[in-house]
Design an enzyme around this catalytic site. Structure first.
Site, PDB file in Angstrom:
ATOM      1  N   SER A   1       0.921  -1.357   0.073  1.00 53.97           N
ATOM      2  CA  SER A   1       0.011   0.173  -0.165  1.00 53.97           C
ATOM      3  C   SER A   1       0.880   1.396   0.040  1.00 53.97           C
ATOM      4  O   SER A   1       2.121   1.170   0.110  1.00 53.97           O
ATOM      5  CB  SER A   1      -1.108  -0.005   1.317  1.00 53.97           C
ATOM      6  N   LYS A   2       0.217   2.459   0.040  1.00 55.39           N
ATOM      7  CA  LYS A   2       0.961   3.527  -0.192  1.00 55.39           C
ATOM      8  C   LYS A   2       1.846   3.910   0.801  1.00 55.39           C
ATOM      9  O   LYS A   2       2.708   4.609   0.846  1.00 55.39           O
ATOM     10  CB  LYS A   2      -0.139   4.653  -0.150  1.00 55.39           C
ATOM     11  N   ARG A   3       1.531   3.351   2.088  1.00 55.33           N
ATOM     12  CA  ARG A   3       2.519   3.475   3.448  1.00 55.33           C
ATOM     13  C   ARG A   3       3.683   2.840   3.077  1.00 55.33           C
ATOM     14  O   ARG A   3       4.500   3.144   3.804  1.00 55.33           O
ATOM     15  CB  ARG A   3       1.693   2.697   4.384  1.00 55.33           C
TER      16      ARG A   3
END
Ligand code: GLU
Length: 464
Positions: free
Chosen positions: A239-241
């Site tokens: 994910s973006k994280r």
């Protein structure tokens, strides 16, 4: 002929995982001498945007995956879908369902109370009466009531779905007439001649529904390849994280498309223990039947390693072209190859390469204090001045070796080592004691510029 496609929904940017499935589809089509098509699935007007479709096209242009023919936009194919819905209605393979929202809610509640899976109960499946007034009907497909939907997935193996368990007469056209997702995907793939569908395994549960559509029309089934997700280092969905997931963040950060594509091909597929693949090798070797059935993890160090590899090995012109993104146009520089050669061994990204090049090309505006204290003495300054004078008097000096010979002669006469001269030269040319080989830097800048910079430094030294 093998026909593959990439079919992104334009809801945002092109995800790095999407690019991987696009790459797989591209490689397989190329390997088989087939076609690779691009279809933008933009029928969901609430979630899709023109900007997102443009972002996908931009990402495609950057990574150089060329699709065959024109991009197909689903939004421009509404008539085709309507015709096909009509066809199924006429063939008796689909039907109007007049169930109101209240009736549907009541059915769902009953099913929930009985702890049953929410499922349409088929009440209009064989309806021949007069339709209720005031209800805009949806169109439902007549799904098989029993038996199995089976297919062989090229990645996952034999897949079986019990019709009675998982399928109901799902909606193919909403009450406003708009076609639904699985319907348009199946119709498009069939009409576009797509016979190898390579996509993320988040679509696996859609496949039996799409197969029902294929079967209703009597279309040939494509081969399916459902590719496992990309995970992060701790085994969760990427994910973006975890860092950049937008493909176009990578060129901004100084990654080369060669590195990204090489990185992606290996995320879920391998050929022995080979790590480096040129595009030609990928095309010659990639086979979707050997995609890994278990998910693979995104490894940022591996990507950096590949990027460093391509920075080291790509032809100078390719790097010159890519560096333009970093406001550095070396195309007219006579010593661009030397400049890049002196820097590329150490740079992990194009950004670092551009920074290194600027440090050399731009005359210093100040000199590093620590370096001055450590390396500059009356003795080393006298040596630098002597070197500068000899270059000035030295006639045509162009190559590294020309300048090196001048330095050698001077140092031998004085019985000194290069160490005494190298750092003062660096400081005078780039403002600090950090730079690639001094003679590469000198040859890159050229005699006149070197003399200028040395004189400026000598004047600075004498004033202070
Ligand atoms: N449009 C779908 C998506 O972006 C892909 C559909 C498909 O590959 O069948 O996830």
């Amino acid at each position: 002929m093998v026909v593959t496609r990439f079919a992104p929904s334009p809801t945002g940017y092109l995800h790095i995982g999407g690019l991987r499935t696009a790459l797989y589809s591209y490689l397989w089509a190329k390997r088989m001498g087939g076609k690779f098509l691009l279809r933008i699935e933009d029928t969901d007007l609430k979630r899709n945007s023109v900007e997102a479709a443009q972002a996908i096209e931009e990402a495609f242009a950057w990574c150089g995956l060329e699709y065959d023919g024109e991009i197909v936009y689903q939004s421009s194919r509404m008539e085709i879908y309507q015709e096909h819905i009509q066809k199924l209605l006429e063939m008796g393979k689909a039907y109007y369902c007049y169930m109101s929202k209240e009736e549907l809610d009541a059915l769902r509640e009953d099913q929930a109370a009985r702890k049953e899976r929410p499922k349409y109960d088929g009440r209009y499946r064989d309806f021949t009466g007069t339709p209720p007034k005031g209800v805009a009907p949806v169109v439902r497909i007549k799904a098989p009531l029993e038996g199995e939907i089976c297919f062989h997935d090229g990645v996952k193996g034999d897949m079986r779905f019990q019709a009675a368990d998982i399928l109901d007469d799902f909606i193919i056209a909403r009450s406003d007439g708009s076609p639904t997702y699985n319907f348009v995907v199946a119709v498009d793939d069939a009409l576009m001649g797509v016979n190898h569908v390579i996509r993320g395994d988040d679509h696996l549960s859609n496949t039996p529904k799409q197969i029902i559509i294929y079967q209703a029309f009597g279309f040939d089934l494509p081969k399916f390849f459902h590719v496992p997700m990309i995970l992060n280092a701790s085994g969760k969905k990427l994910s973006k994280r975890d860092g950049a997931t937008d493909v176009m963040d990578y060129p901004k950060m100084g990654y080369l498309k060669e590195a990204i594509l090489n990185f992606l091909v290996r995320l879920g597929w391998s050929h022995g223990d080979q790590e480096i693949f040129s595009m030609e090798e990928m095309i010659a070797l990639f086979d979707p039947n050997t995609i890994n059935a278990s998910p693979s993890a995104f490894n940022a160090q591996k990507l950096d390693w590949l990027n460093a590899h391509y920075i080291k090995t790509l032809p100078c012109e390719v790097l010159v072209e890519q560096l333009k993104r970093f406001d550095l146009d070396l195309s007219g520089h006579p010593q661009k190859a030397l400049l890049l050669d002196s820097l590329r061994e150490r740079a992990k990204t194009l950004e670092e390469l551009a920074l290194g090049a600027r440090t050399i090309l731009e005359a210093p505006t100040s000199y590093d204090e620590k370096a001055l204290n450590k390396f500059i003495t009356p003795e080393t300054m006298e040596l630098l001045e002597a070197f500068c004078d000899r270059i000035a008097a030295g006639g045509l000096l162009v190559h590294e070796a020309d300048f090196e010979a001048v330095a050698k002669e001077l140092l031998e006469e004085r019985g000194l080592g290069l160490g005494k001269l190298a750092q003062p030269i660096r400081i005078s040319l780039v403002g600090s004691s950090v730079s690639p080989s001094v003679f590469q830097v000198i040859a890159t800048l050229g005699k006149d510029e070197v003399i200028d910079r040395m004189k400026t430094f000598i004047t600075f030294y004498k004033r202070s």
